[in-house]
Design an enzyme around this catalytic site. Structure first.
Site, PDB file in Angstrom:
ATOM      1  N   THR A 185       0.658  -0.690  -0.361  1.00 47.14           N
ATOM      2  CA  THR A 185      -0.186  -0.612  -0.073  1.00 47.14           C
ATOM      3  C   THR A 185       1.041   1.077   0.001  1.00 47.14           C
ATOM      4  OG1 THR A 185       0.218  -0.120   3.120  1.00 47.14           O
ATOM      5  CG2 THR A 185      -1.842  -1.405   1.491  1.00 47.14           C
ATOM      6  N   GLU A 331      -5.580  -4.349   1.580  1.00 46.40           N
ATOM      7  CA  GLU A 331      -6.153  -4.480   2.775  1.00 46.40           C
ATOM      8  C   GLU A 331      -6.879  -6.037   2.482  1.00 46.40           C
ATOM      9  OE1 GLU A 331      -5.094  -1.479   3.025  1.00 46.40           O
ATOM     10  OE2 GLU A 331      -3.853  -0.904   4.087  1.00 46.40           O
ATOM     11  N   LYS A 440     -13.811  19.331  10.318  1.00 44.94           N
ATOM     12  CA  LYS A 440     -14.351  18.814  11.881  1.00 44.94           C
ATOM     13  C   LYS A 440     -14.746  20.562  11.587  1.00 44.94           C
ATOM     14  CE  LYS A 440     -14.107  15.651  15.408  1.00 44.94           C
ATOM     15  NZ  LYS A 440     -13.256  14.960  16.232  1.00 44.94           N
ATOM     16  N   TRP A 445     -18.263  16.921  12.193  1.00 49.84           N
ATOM     17  CA  TRP A 445     -18.495  16.323  11.108  1.00 49.84           C
ATOM     18  C   TRP A 445     -18.783  16.728   9.633  1.00 49.84           C
ATOM     19  CZ3 TRP A 445     -16.763  10.693  12.263  1.00 49.84           C
ATOM     20  CH2 TRP A 445     -15.432  10.497  13.104  1.00 49.84           C
TER      21      TRP A 445
HETATM   22  P1  AMP Z   1      -6.811   1.171  -1.426  1.00 49.89           P
HETATM   23  O1  AMP Z   1      -5.731   0.382  -0.655  1.00 49.89           O
HETATM   24  O2  AMP Z   1      -5.156   2.519  -2.181  1.00 49.89           O
HETATM   25  O3  AMP Z   1      -6.861   0.954  -2.697  1.00 49.89           O
HETATM   26  O4  AMP Z   1      -7.138   2.541  -0.784  1.00 49.89           O
HETATM   27  C1  AMP Z   1      -8.076   2.454   0.090  1.00 49.89           C
HETATM   28  C2  AMP Z   1      -8.829   2.926   0.228  1.00 49.89           C
HETATM   29  O5  AMP Z   1     -10.089   3.945  -0.686  1.00 49.89           O
HETATM   30  C3  AMP Z   1      -9.892   3.277   1.553  1.00 49.89           C
HETATM   31  O6  AMP Z   1      -9.870   2.855   2.135  1.00 49.89           O
HETATM   32  C4  AMP Z   1     -10.847   3.888   1.095  1.00 49.89           C
HETATM   33  O7  AMP Z   1     -10.409   5.704   1.668  1.00 49.89           O
HETATM   34  C5  AMP Z   1     -10.782   4.513  -0.846  1.00 49.89           C
HETATM   35  N1  AMP Z   1     -11.564   3.779  -1.407  1.00 49.89           N
HETATM   36  C6  AMP Z   1     -11.905   2.862  -2.216  1.00 49.89           C
HETATM   37  N2  AMP Z   1     -12.925   2.570  -3.094  1.00 49.89           N
HETATM   38  C7  AMP Z   1     -13.651   3.821  -2.785  1.00 49.89           C
HETATM   39  C8  AMP Z   1     -15.732   4.370  -2.645  1.00 49.89           C
HETATM   40  N3  AMP Z   1     -15.727   3.737  -3.493  1.00 49.89           N
HETATM   41  N4  AMP Z   1     -15.569   5.381  -2.313  1.00 49.89           N
HETATM   42  C9  AMP Z   1     -14.587   6.317  -1.085  1.00 49.89           C
HETATM   43  N5  AMP Z   1     -14.010   5.911  -1.384  1.00 49.89           N
HETATM   44  C10 AMP Z   1     -13.010   4.293  -1.703  1.00 49.89           C
END
Ligand code: AMP
Length: 543
Positions: A185, A331, A440, A445
């Site tokens: 990540t 993850e 905030k 929020w």
């Molecule tokens: P990654 O591990 O780089 O794929 O990032 C994961 C993060 O992307 C998640 O924890 C969210 O914050 C964001 N994310 C993934 N899908 C969505 C979605 N449909 N809407 C909003 N945030 C998303």
């Protein structure tokens, strides 16, 4: 009393073997640097994947070696997906958009033995090779005619090695918890963290991907994974397509070329595609300008960041394509939720439908979700309480690979996603923000995603993001940052007026700022951290 059923391990080789026996003639089409459209069958792909295993043996790689790839979406990468993992080794897909120092860090942290790479990344690898002393050699994923002139040590040609290899007769059987692939990540702070998938987690995630209320994949589908194969296994599409017998179309290095994507969709008969919102923005723009359409595409899975309402509506109204809004993370292998209708939501219309489709959907069977308050107490699923979203399940990471410090995200069997969400009584999740991006104001929020959805519905807004910036009276207030070809005070006023009646009055951004472009992360998401940094000196007009 124990059940008396066979304890057959869940292994990727079962998917490969099933694909060959049941869908061996199904086609895989790839755009690569050395082929306009390469075509062959599932059977041919898996035969070459067995040659990959043989060549890894002949190169003397250790039985659980990490084998890195720096590669786009194409047939050779697919062969490595199976040839590496089914041999018991670990496929480590690397995001080539990472900074060079992150790349060096993860190659060394993963202890990669060999790096397979697309020729386009030759220069990048040459610039870091001396800092990766553990790498024993490099394999350029091309044929002899296209081999790069390079100073890379112990450099081989993929096609030459493959031609010399005898495919292994069969893949070994081993414990289903054996690691299959590794993806880091790109966290905003600290070093990248490795998520180590197992055969079991990947196979279970693949079954879940195919379910009707998930991506709903079948043998009649044709799948275009636009999401890169270096990002969480292209959301699992390569495995799922082989399992169900769906034709696979790979856009190669040209995955951000709208015209090519539309050509592939229309000419190859693509029925389902998957990608982050930022890849679809230029595609929709191209479709508007060219007057072309997306037939035969009928659905597209969009996730990775929040899919704007305007995008969902344009897909539906202009192209009769259903957006399946999904949420997940590296993850989580990555899919956690998909927005599909149930008996209570199937007939929604008007404003209720608009409010519903921007949600990220319900958990796939196997994934448990809950929201908790700051003390870790579970909050009600009432459609209005915001809380930190936690998950658990067989394809959720239990710990990071060789972590530098104990994971702060794991609590008593739950994984803290770092997202803030609302869950309703039907289990539909609405992500309101990343915890780190939450705004905030006066102790309450504000959801930046809700505000972005309103602004994105203005036709002159190409892309936008809402960030919280310090305010002397309210602690933080939202600033709307917009990319538009009509950046002026009149548009700013129009945008602010759009929020009236659509969100609570105190949520309305205090100001609008126009920028040429928004900063994006290596996975195509808006980097709010960098955006906040860019607006470090900014002061609200009323501050
Ligand atoms: P990654 O591990 O780089 O794929 O990032 C994961 C993060 O992307 C998640 O924890 C969210 O914050 C964001 N994310 C993934 N899908 C969505 C979605 N449909 N809407 C909003 N945030 C998303």
């Amino acid at each position: 009393m124990r059940g008396l059923m066979m304890d057959t391990p869940l292994l990727l080789q079962n998917i490969a073997e099933h694909a060959v026996c049941n869908h061996g003639g199904r086609e895989i089409v790839s755009v690569t640097a050395d082929h306009d459209r390469h075509r062959y069958t599932f059977a041919a792909a898996m035969e070459r994947a067995r040659r990959v295993t043989a060549l890894l043996d002949s190169l003397g790689t250790t039985p659980d070696a990490r084998i890195a790839t720096l590669a786009w979406n194409d047939f050779r990468h697919l062969e490595l997906y199976f040839g590496v993992s089914c041999s018991g080794r670990v496929l480590h897909t690397i995001n080539p958009r990472l900074f060079a120092e992150q790349l060096v860090y993860i190659v060394n942290h993963a202890e990669d033995e060999w790096v397979f790479f697309d020729v386009a990344f030759t220069g990048l690898l040459e610039s870091v090779a001396t800092q990766c002393p553990g790498v024993r050699g490099y394999v350029a994923m091309t044929d002899a005619a296209h081999m790069p002139e390079s100073s890379l040590p112990n450099l081989h040609c993929y096609e030459t090695l493959l031609a010399a290899a005898q495919p292994v007769a069969g893949w070994p059987e081993f414990d289903e918890n054996t690691a299959s692939s590794l993806c880091y990540t790109s966290g905003t702070t600290g070093h990248p963290k490795g998520v180590l998938y197992s055969h079991r987690s990947t196979v279970l995630h693949t079954y879940a991907m195919a379910l009707p209320d998930s991506a709903g994949l079948s043998a009649l589908d044709c799948v275009l994974p636009i999401v890169p194969m270096f990002h969480v296994n292209a959301w699992g599409y390569p495995y799922a397509a082989l399992m169900v017998g769906a034709k696979l179309v790979f856009p190669g290095h040209r995955l951000s070329e709208p015209e090519l994507l539309v050509d592939l969709i229309t000419e190859e008969g693509v029925t389902i595609a998957g990608g982050v919102p930022t890849v679809w923005l230029p595609v929709l723009d191209y479709l508007r300008r060219s007057g072309r359409n997306l037939a035969p595409l009928n659905r597209t899975v969009i996730g990775g960041s929040a899919c704007p309402l305007a995008m969902i509506e344009e897909f539906r109204e202009a192209h009769d394509v259903t957006v399946l809004h999904g949420w997940g993370m590296t993850e989580m292998s990555p899919v956690g939720t998909v927005n599909r209708p149930n008996a209570n939501t199937a007939d929604l219309a008007g404003e209720a439908l608009r409010a519903h489709v921007v949600r990220q959907g319900r958990a796939l069977p196997g994934v448990e979700l809950r929201i908790v308050d700051e003390d870790g107490e579970e909050l009600p699923r009432d459609g209005s309480c915001f809380g930190a979203l936690q998950v658990r399940g067989p394809w959720v990471c239990a710990d990071y690979y060789h972590p530098e410090a104990p994971s702060a995200a794991h609590h008593e069997g739950w994984f803290d996603t770092g997202d803030v969400a609302i869950i309703d009584a039907d289990g539909y999740v609405k992500i309101t923000d990343r915890t780190k991006d939450v705004i905030k104001s006066g102790g309450e929020w504000i959801s930046s995603i809700d505000l972005e959805n309103v602004a994105m519905s203005h036709p002159r807004v190409r892309e936008c993001a809402v960030i919280g910036l310090p305010h002397p009276k309210w602690q933080e207030r939202p600033l709307l940052v917009v990319v538009s070809d009509a950046a002026d005070d009149a548009l700013a006023a129009e945008l602010l007026a759009m929020f009236e009646g659509r969100v609570a009055k105190w949520w309305i951004p205090n100001d609008v700022a126009f920028v040429e472009s928004l900063p994006h992360t290596a996975t195509g998401k808006v980097s709010k951290l960098n955006l906040r940094r860019a607006f470090d000196e900014y002061r609200f007009p009323d501050a």
